[in-house]
Design an enzyme around this catalytic site. Structure first.
Site, PDB file in Angstrom:
ATOM      1  N   GLU A   1       0.850  -1.196   0.000  1.00 31.84           N
ATOM      2  CA  GLU A   1       0.000   0.000   0.000  1.00 31.84           C
ATOM      3  C   GLU A   1       0.884   1.243   0.000  1.00 31.84           C
ATOM      4  O   GLU A   1       2.041   1.179   0.427  1.00 31.84           O
ATOM      5  CB  GLU A   1      -0.896  -0.001   1.245  1.00 31.84           C
ATOM      6  CG  GLU A   1      -0.107   0.220   2.525  1.00 31.84           C
ATOM      7  CD  GLU A   1      -0.828  -0.248   3.793  1.00 31.84           C
ATOM      8  OE1 GLU A   1      -1.003  -1.467   3.951  1.00 31.84           O
ATOM      9  OE2 GLU A   1      -1.181   0.621   4.601  1.00 31.84           O
TER      10      GLU A   1
ATOM     11  N   LYS B   1       2.807   4.558   1.013  1.00 30.56           N
ATOM     12  CA  LYS B   1       3.259   5.156   2.276  1.00 30.56           C
ATOM     13  C   LYS B   1       2.908   6.639   2.189  1.00 30.56           C
ATOM     14  O   LYS B   1       3.488   7.376   1.392  1.00 30.56           O
ATOM     15  CB  LYS B   1       4.763   4.956   2.448  1.00 30.56           C
ATOM     16  CG  LYS B   1       5.271   5.493   3.773  1.00 30.56           C
ATOM     17  CD  LYS B   1       6.711   5.045   4.006  1.00 30.56           C
ATOM     18  CE  LYS B   1       7.183   5.343   5.398  1.00 30.56           C
ATOM     19  NZ  LYS B   1       7.281   6.759   5.690  1.00 30.56           N
TER      20      LYS B   1
ATOM     21  N   ASP C   1       2.667  10.482   2.974  1.00 34.13           N
ATOM     22  CA  ASP C   1       3.615  11.429   3.565  1.00 34.13           C
ATOM     23  C   ASP C   1       2.842  12.456   4.395  1.00 34.13           C
ATOM     24  O   ASP C   1       2.589  13.568   3.963  1.00 34.13           O
ATOM     25  CB  ASP C   1       4.394  12.120   2.435  1.00 34.13           C
ATOM     26  CG  ASP C   1       5.661  12.772   2.951  1.00 34.13           C
ATOM     27  OD1 ASP C   1       5.989  12.577   4.135  1.00 34.13           O
ATOM     28  OD2 ASP C   1       6.312  13.482   2.166  1.00 34.13           O
TER      29      ASP C   1
ATOM     30  N   TYR D   1      -4.801   2.735   8.498  1.00 32.95           N
ATOM     31  CA  TYR D   1      -4.073   1.580   7.952  1.00 32.95           C
ATOM     32  C   TYR D   1      -3.530   0.621   9.004  1.00 32.95           C
ATOM     33  O   TYR D   1      -2.911  -0.376   8.666  1.00 32.95           O
ATOM     34  CB  TYR D   1      -2.924   2.044   7.049  1.00 32.95           C
ATOM     35  CG  TYR D   1      -1.983   3.045   7.689  1.00 32.95           C
ATOM     36  CD1 TYR D   1      -1.171   2.690   8.758  1.00 32.95           C
ATOM     37  CD2 TYR D   1      -1.904   4.358   7.216  1.00 32.95           C
ATOM     38  CE1 TYR D   1      -0.321   3.605   9.349  1.00 32.95           C
ATOM     39  CE2 TYR D   1      -1.050   5.281   7.797  1.00 32.95           C
ATOM     40  CZ  TYR D   1      -0.264   4.897   8.871  1.00 32.95           C
ATOM     41  OH  TYR D   1       0.578   5.796   9.459  1.00 32.95           O
TER      42      TYR D   1
ATOM     43  N   LYS E   1      11.081   2.667  -0.312  1.00 31.42           N
ATOM     44  CA  LYS E   1      11.050   4.088  -0.650  1.00 31.42           C
ATOM     45  C   LYS E   1      11.204   4.306  -2.158  1.00 31.42           C
ATOM     46  O   LYS E   1      11.907   3.557  -2.836  1.00 31.42           O
ATOM     47  CB  LYS E   1      12.191   4.824   0.071  1.00 31.42           C
ATOM     48  CG  LYS E   1      12.155   4.710   1.578  1.00 31.42           C
ATOM     49  CD  LYS E   1      10.906   5.293   2.183  1.00 31.42           C
ATOM     50  CE  LYS E   1      10.997   6.759   2.470  1.00 31.42           C
ATOM     51  NZ  LYS E   1      11.712   7.143   3.645  1.00 31.42           N
TER      52      LYS E   1
ATOM     53  N   CYS F   1      26.139  44.312 -11.005  1.00 31.07           N
ATOM     54  CA  CYS F   1      24.853  43.972 -10.395  1.00 31.07           C
ATOM     55  C   CYS F   1      23.738  44.300 -11.381  1.00 31.07           C
ATOM     56  O   CYS F   1      23.681  45.427 -11.889  1.00 31.07           O
ATOM     57  CB  CYS F   1      24.671  44.759  -9.104  1.00 31.07           C
ATOM     58  SG  CYS F   1      23.002  44.632  -8.434  1.00 31.07           S
TER      59      CYS F   1
ATOM     60  N   CYS G   1      21.618  47.461  -9.944  1.00 29.72           N
ATOM     61  CA  CYS G   1      22.108  48.836  -9.785  1.00 29.72           C
ATOM     62  C   CYS G   1      23.354  49.139 -10.621  1.00 29.72           C
ATOM     63  O   CYS G   1      23.811  50.274 -10.646  1.00 29.72           O
ATOM     64  CB  CYS G   1      22.386  49.137  -8.313  1.00 29.72           C
ATOM     65  SG  CYS G   1      23.803  48.245  -7.656  1.00 29.72           S
TER      66      CYS G   1
ATOM     67  N   CYS H   1      27.216  42.179  -5.040  1.00 29.37           N
ATOM     68  CA  CYS H   1      27.060  43.535  -5.542  1.00 29.37           C
ATOM     69  C   CYS H   1      27.720  44.466  -4.531  1.00 29.37           C
ATOM     70  O   CYS H   1      27.490  44.349  -3.326  1.00 29.37           O
ATOM     71  CB  CYS H   1      25.566  43.833  -5.668  1.00 29.37           C
ATOM     72  SG  CYS H   1      25.160  45.572  -5.619  1.00 29.37           S
TER      73      CYS H   1
ATOM     74  N   CYS I   1      21.782  50.107  -3.958  1.00 22.25           N
ATOM     75  CA  CYS I   1      21.209  49.052  -4.800  1.00 22.25           C
ATOM     76  C   CYS I   1      19.739  48.827  -4.447  1.00 22.25           C
ATOM     77  O   CYS I   1      19.417  48.458  -3.323  1.00 22.25           O
ATOM     78  CB  CYS I   1      21.998  47.764  -4.615  1.00 22.25           C
ATOM     79  SG  CYS I   1      21.284  46.406  -5.556  1.00 22.25           S
TER      80      CYS I   1
HETATM   81  S1  IVH Z   1       2.318   1.006   9.028  1.00 26.51           S
HETATM   82  C1  IVH Z   1       4.274  -0.746  12.853  1.00 26.51           C
HETATM   83  N1  IVH Z   1       1.376   1.979   6.788  1.00 26.51           N
HETATM   84  O1  IVH Z   1       5.263   5.733   8.072  1.00 26.51           O
HETATM   85  C2  IVH Z   1       4.095  -0.067  11.553  1.00 26.51           C
HETATM   86  N2  IVH Z   1       2.770   3.360   8.117  1.00 26.51           N
HETATM   87  O2  IVH Z   1       8.060   5.101   8.830  1.00 26.51           O
HETATM   88  C3  IVH Z   1       3.012   0.887  11.561  1.00 26.51           C
HETATM   89  N3  IVH Z   1       3.065   5.624   7.207  1.00 26.51           N
HETATM   90  O3  IVH Z   1       5.012   6.301  11.511  1.00 26.51           O
HETATM   91  C4  IVH Z   1       3.032   1.781  10.393  1.00 26.51           C
HETATM   92  N4  IVH Z   1       1.813   5.354   5.441  1.00 26.51           N
HETATM   93  O4  IVH Z   1       3.394   7.537   9.990  1.00 26.51           O
HETATM   94  C5  IVH Z   1       2.148   2.201   7.873  1.00 26.51           C
HETATM   95  N5  IVH Z   1       0.435   2.755   4.829  1.00 26.51           N
HETATM   96  C6  IVH Z   1       1.180   2.958   5.893  1.00 26.51           C
HETATM   97  C7  IVH Z   1       1.814   4.186   6.112  1.00 26.51           C
HETATM   98  C8  IVH Z   1       2.610   4.346   7.238  1.00 26.51           C
HETATM   99  C9  IVH Z   1       2.561   6.197   6.112  1.00 26.51           C
HETATM  100  C10 IVH Z   1       3.982   6.283   8.143  1.00 26.51           C
HETATM  101  C11 IVH Z   1       3.572   6.210   9.578  1.00 26.51           C
HETATM  102  C12 IVH Z   1       4.748   5.629  10.307  1.00 26.51           C
HETATM  103  C13 IVH Z   1       5.855   5.846   9.334  1.00 26.51           C
HETATM  104  C14 IVH Z   1       6.919   4.798   9.529  1.00 26.51           C
END
Ligand code: IVH
Length: 709
Positions: free
Chosen positions: A123, A125, A127, A235, A323, A428, A431, A452, A458
Site C-alpha cells: 500500500e 506510504k 507522507d 491503515y 522508498k 549587479c 544597480c 554587488c 542598490c
Molecule cells: S504502518 C508498525 N502503513 O510511516 C508499523 N505506516 O516510517 C506501523 N506511514 O510512523 C506503520 N503510510 O506515519 C504504515 N500505509 C502505511 C503508512 C505508514 C505512512 C507512516 C507512519 C509511520 C511511518 C513509519
C-alpha cells in the site's frame, strides 16, 4: 486606573482575577481565526499590568495567572498522552534486492517451508503524520500524535474536527477497546488554496503539505484545525480488546466498515514479483494522486505470522517501507536569471519549462553560484561530469522530499547549436555596481559568492532588506509581506525601514492614499497602520536583527540585546568601536567574534546606515530584554541537565535556568553546583556523585525554582 504602588492587597487580588479572565479571553479571540478585539499594544499593556501587580504582591499570584502561561503555550501546549502500545516506525528498503532480503529474512526467522507462499500486502506510504485514535465502547475518547513513539500529544479536540475521523464507530458490535492508527494529510489542492490565502493576507506561506498538515493538527485552537481541510487514511491499529479479522487485509476492510477511509491502492500478493509489480504501478500513478506519498509499505498479511515475527528494537519484523527514488524529470532550461539578495549576494536561478516532479510543478531551481553553473561544487568537486549549464539545455531535475530541486545532468546531444557559455555578470543587474568575489579571510581563497558592491544604493538589496525587516523573526508586521513590500517600494511609499513607521502620517497627507490602491480598502489600510504601530515597542533584539547586518542572525541579535541591555548603551558602544576597549567588550560577549564585530563596525560607520538607524529610533522605542533575575534560588549557580526530562525540553530547561540567572553547562566538573538528572542519566550522574555535586530530579527542580514562569 490606580497606580500599582497604591493598590491595597484586596484591590490587587480582585484586579488579578479580572486580568486573568480578560487576558484568557483575548488569547482565545486572538487564536481563534485571528479575531482580536484589541491591538497587540493594548494586550501587552494588560499583561504588563498583571505582571507589575504580581511583582508587588507575589503571594497573590494565581494558579491560572497569565504570567504562568506566557511563552509556554507554544512549548508545552498539549497534554501528553501515553500510547497503550508504542507507535513504531518502519525499516526502509531502497531497491528490489532489499525487498528480496526482507522476505528471505522472514522465511529464515519463521523457518518456513520454501514452497509455502507468504502473502504480503502493499500500500502507499502516505507522507503525512501518524495519529492514534482510541475508541471505547465505540466512541472516540482520545487522539494522540506519535511523539517519540511512546508518549505523544493529546490532540483529541482537533482530531474531532477532521471529517474522515468518525466520532462513533459505524461497524456492528465493535470491540470495547479499539485503537486505530493512520495518517493525517492535506491534499495538494487544499495546500495550494491555503497558501494562496496566506499570501493574500501577507502571512508566511507553508513549505509543503506534510508540514502544513502537522502544523494544522497541532493548533491550540481547534477552530483553526477545523478551518484546514485535513484528511485521514486508516491503515493500522494499536490496542484491541478483540480482533475482528485474522489478516491485515481483513482488518483494513473492517476499518472501512467502521467508517474510516482506507487506501484504494492496497493489495495482497503471494509472490515478490507481483508485489514489486504493484510497487511500480503505484510509482506510476503517483503523479496523479491528490496527496504526497514517498514509498510503498509491505506487510505480512497473516496476523498470526506478524505476532510470531514480533519487533526488532524500533521496527516490526513483518513490515518494511520500500522508498521511491528521488523523483527525476527532464525539462528545458529557458533562462538563467540573477537574483540579488539582502547582503548583495548574486544568486543564479534557473527558469525552467514547467515540469511535474513528484506531483509538484517545478518552474525554478537555484543554481547557487557562478561555479555551480560551470559544473564545480562548493568544495571544488566535479558536478554533472563537469558539464556546464547553458540556456536552451535539456536538463535533468531531481526533487527529493523537502529539498530544493537540483539539476543533476545535461543532455549534451540535445544542446542547441550555438548555445552560449553562460557568462556570469560582473555588474549587479539591479544597480550596475561592480560585483566581486570577496577573499575569504580564513581560507585565503575567493568566495564562491559574487556580491554587488552597491550596498545602500542598490534597489534590489533595499527591497530584500525591507522584506527581512518585516519578516517573522524580525519586526513581524502583520499584513506586510513580500508582495506588499515590493509594491510599496515600487510606488515610492517606503525606501527603508524607518519609512515604514511614518507611512500612516505621510499617507494621511498624500493624494495617492493606500486605501484607494488596488487590493486595498479603508479597513485593510488602517489595519496595516495599526499593525505597524503595534511594533513601535518591538523587542530590542528584533530591531537589531531586522537591520539585516551581515553575520548578525537572530541569536547574535539576542546576545547583543542582552549584553547591552538598552538602545543607549548599544549605540554608545557601536559609535566607539574604533576604541580597542569597546571593541574588546564586544568580542567578549559569548557567541560574538571578530567576524560579527567587524560587520557591526562597518555597518555603524556607514553614514547612510546611521541615518536610517537614527530615523528609525525616532519612531520606535524597542523594549529592552528582561534581565535574568538575581534573587532566584539558582542565580549565579552552574547547572547541568542530564537524562531525559519529561515536563520540558532540554532547550526549554536551559532557557528557564538562564532566565533565573543560572549558567548552564554541558559537562559536570568541580565548578558544577547542581545536577538535574532525569531517567536514563549515566556518566554525568556518576561523576556528580563522585564529586559530591548536589543532584536533584526534574520534580526537585520545579520544587526549587517554582512553576514555569
Ligand atoms: S504502518 C508498525 N502503513 O510511516 C508499523 N505506516 O516510517 C506501523 N506511514 O510512523 C506503520 N503510510 O506515519 C504504515 N500505509 C502505511 C503508512 C505508514 C505512512 C507512516 C507512519 C509511520 C511511518 C513509519
Amino acid at each position: 486606573m490606580i497606580e500599582v504602588d497604591a493598590l491595597s492587597a484586596d484591590e490587587a487580588r480582585a484586579e488579578l482575577e479580572k486580568l486573568s479572565a480578560e487576558i484568557a479571553r483575548h488569547d482565545a479571540l486572538y487564536h481563534s481565526e485571528d479575531q482580536p478585539e484589541i491591538s497587540d499594544a493594548e494586550y501587552d499593556a494588560l499583561r504588563r499590568r498583571n505582571l507589575a501587580i504580581e511583582q508587588r504582591f507575589p503571594e497573590l499570584v494565581r494558579e491560572d495567572s497569565p504570567s504562568k502561561r506566557v511563552g509556554y503555550v507554544a512549548l508545552d501546549k498539549f497534554e501528553k498522552i501515553t500510547h497503550a502500545l508504542p507507535m513504531l516506525s518502519l525499516d526502509n528498503a531502497f531497491n528490489d534486492d532489499d525487498v528480496h532480503e526482507f522476505v528471505a529474512r522472514i522465511r529464515r526467522f519463521l523457518k518456513l517451508d520454501p514452497l509455502k507462499p507468504v502473502p504480503l500486502t502493499a500500500e502507499p506510504k502516505i507522507d503525512g503524520l501518524s495519529l492514534s485514535l482510541r475508541y471505547e465502547q465505540g466512541r472516540l475518547v482520545s487522539a494522540g500524535t506519535r511523539g517519540d513513539g511512546t508518549v505523544g500529544e493529546n490532540v483529541t479536540s482537533n482530531a474531532k474536527t477532521i471529517a474522515d475521523i468518525p466520532t462513533v464507530l459505524a461497524c456492528e458490535n465493535p470491540p470495547d477497546v479499539v485503537e486505530i492508527r493512520g495518517e493525517v494529510y492535506m491534499t495538494h489542492e487544499a495546500f495550494r488554496a491555503l497558501n494562496e490565502r496566506m499570501e493574500a493576507e501577507g502571512k508566511p506561506t507553508y513549505v509543503n503539505p506534510r508540514n502544513t498538515a502537522a502544523g494544522s493538527l497541532r493548533q491550540l485552537d481547534s477552530a483553526i484545525t477545523a478551518s484546514r481541510p485535513l484528511r485521514f487514511f486508516a491503515y493500522a491499529w494499536g490496542e484491541m480488546s478483540a480482533m475482528p479479522s485474522d489478516t491485515q487485509m481483513g482488518m483494513v476492510q473492517w476499518l472501512a466498515e467502521c467508517g474510516f477511509r482506507i487506501n484504494p491502492l492496497m493489495q495482497s500478493h503471494e509472490t515478490i514479483e507481483k508485489l514489486l509489480g504493484h510497487y511500480r504501478h503505484i510509482e506510476k500513478v503517483r503523479p496523479e494522486l491528490e496527496y504526497d506519498i514517498d514509498g510503498v509499505v509491505y506487510k505480512v498479511d497473516e496476523l498470526a505470522l506478524q505476532s510470531r515475527l514480533g519487533f526488532a528494537s524500533r521496527f516490526p519484523r513483518w513490515a518494511i517501507a520500500h522508498k521511491f527514488p528521488a523523483e527525476k524529470a527532464w525539462t528545458i532550461l529557458r533562462d538563467i536569471e540573477i537574483q540579488v539578495g539582502r547582503t548583495g549576494a548574486l544568486t543564479p536561478v534557473a527558469r525552467l519549462e514547467p515540469v511535474t516532479v513528484g506531483g509538484v510543478v517545478v518552474t525554478n531551481a537555484t543554481l547557487h553560484n557562478e561555479d555551480y553553473v560551470k559544473g564545480i561544487g562548493s568544495k571544488g568537486e566535479v558536478l554533472r561530469d563537469g558539464k556546464d549549464l547553458r540556456v536552451g539545455d535539456h536538463v535533468m531535475l531531481q526533487r527529493a522530499g523537502d529539498v530544493i530541486p537540483q539539476i543533476l545532468d545535461v543532455d549534451l546531444e540535445k544542446r542547441p547549436e550555438g548555445a552560449a557559455v553562460f557568462s556570469f555578470p560582473d555588474k549587479c543587474p539591479a544597480c550596475g555596481s561592480a560585483a566581486v568575489r570577496e577573499m575569504n579571510a580564513n581560507s585565503g581563497k575567493a568566495d564562491s559568492v559574487k556580491r554587488c558592491t552597491g550596498g545602500l544604493i542598490c534597489p534590489a538589496q533595499a527591497v530584500e532588506r525591507l522584506k527581512h525587516f518585516v519578516s517573522r523573526g524580525a519586526l513581524d508586521i502583520d499584513g506586510l509581506g513580500d508582495k506588499q513590500v515590493e509594491a510599496f517600494y515600487e510606488q515610492g511609499r517606503i525606501a527603508d525601514a524607518a519609512d515604514i513607521f511614518t507611512l500612516r502620517d505621510r499617507d494621511a497627507r498624500s493624494l495617492k492614499k493606500l486605501k484607494d490602491m488596488e487590493g486595498w480598502g479603508a479597513t485593510s489600510a488602517s489595519k496595516l497602520f495599526d499593525a505597524i504601530d503595534d511594533k513601535r515597542t518591538a523587542e530590542f533584539y528584533r530591531v537589531i536583527f531586522g537591520l539585516g547586518i551581515r553575520h548578525v542572525g537572530e541569536q547574535t541579535a539576542k546576545d547583543l540585546a542582552r549584553a547591552y541591555g538598552d538602545v543607549e548603551s548599544f549605540n554608545a558602544a557601536m559609535s566607539e568601536l574604533h576604541q580597542p576597549e569597546i571593541y574588546e567588550d564586544l568580542t567578549a560577549i559569548d557567541g560574538i567574534g571578530d567576524t560579527v564585530a567587524i560587520a557591526l563596525k562597518e555597518f555603524f560607520t556607514e553614514p547612510r546606515n546611521l541615518d536610517i538607524w537614527n530615523r528609525l529610533l525616532e519612531q520606535v522605542q524597542p523594549t529592552p530584554p528582561v534581565q535574568a533575575s538575581s534573587d532566584s534560588p539558582v542565580a549565579g549557580k552552574t547547572v547541568v541537565f542530564t537524562g531525559s526530562l519529561e515536563k520540558m525540553t532540554r532547550d526549554e530547561a536551559k532557557a528557564m535556568a538562564e532566565r533565573l540567572g543560572a549558567k548552564v553547562s554541558g559537562s559536570v566538573s568541580k565548578k558544577t553546583d547542581l545536577l538535574v538528572a532525569g531517567p536514563g542519566a549515566g556518566s554525568k550522574l556518576k561523576k556528580a556523585t563522585d564529586l559530591g555535586v548536589e543532584t536533584i530530579d526534574e520534580n526537585g527542580w520545579f520544587k526549587r525554582v517554582g512553576p514555569l514562569i
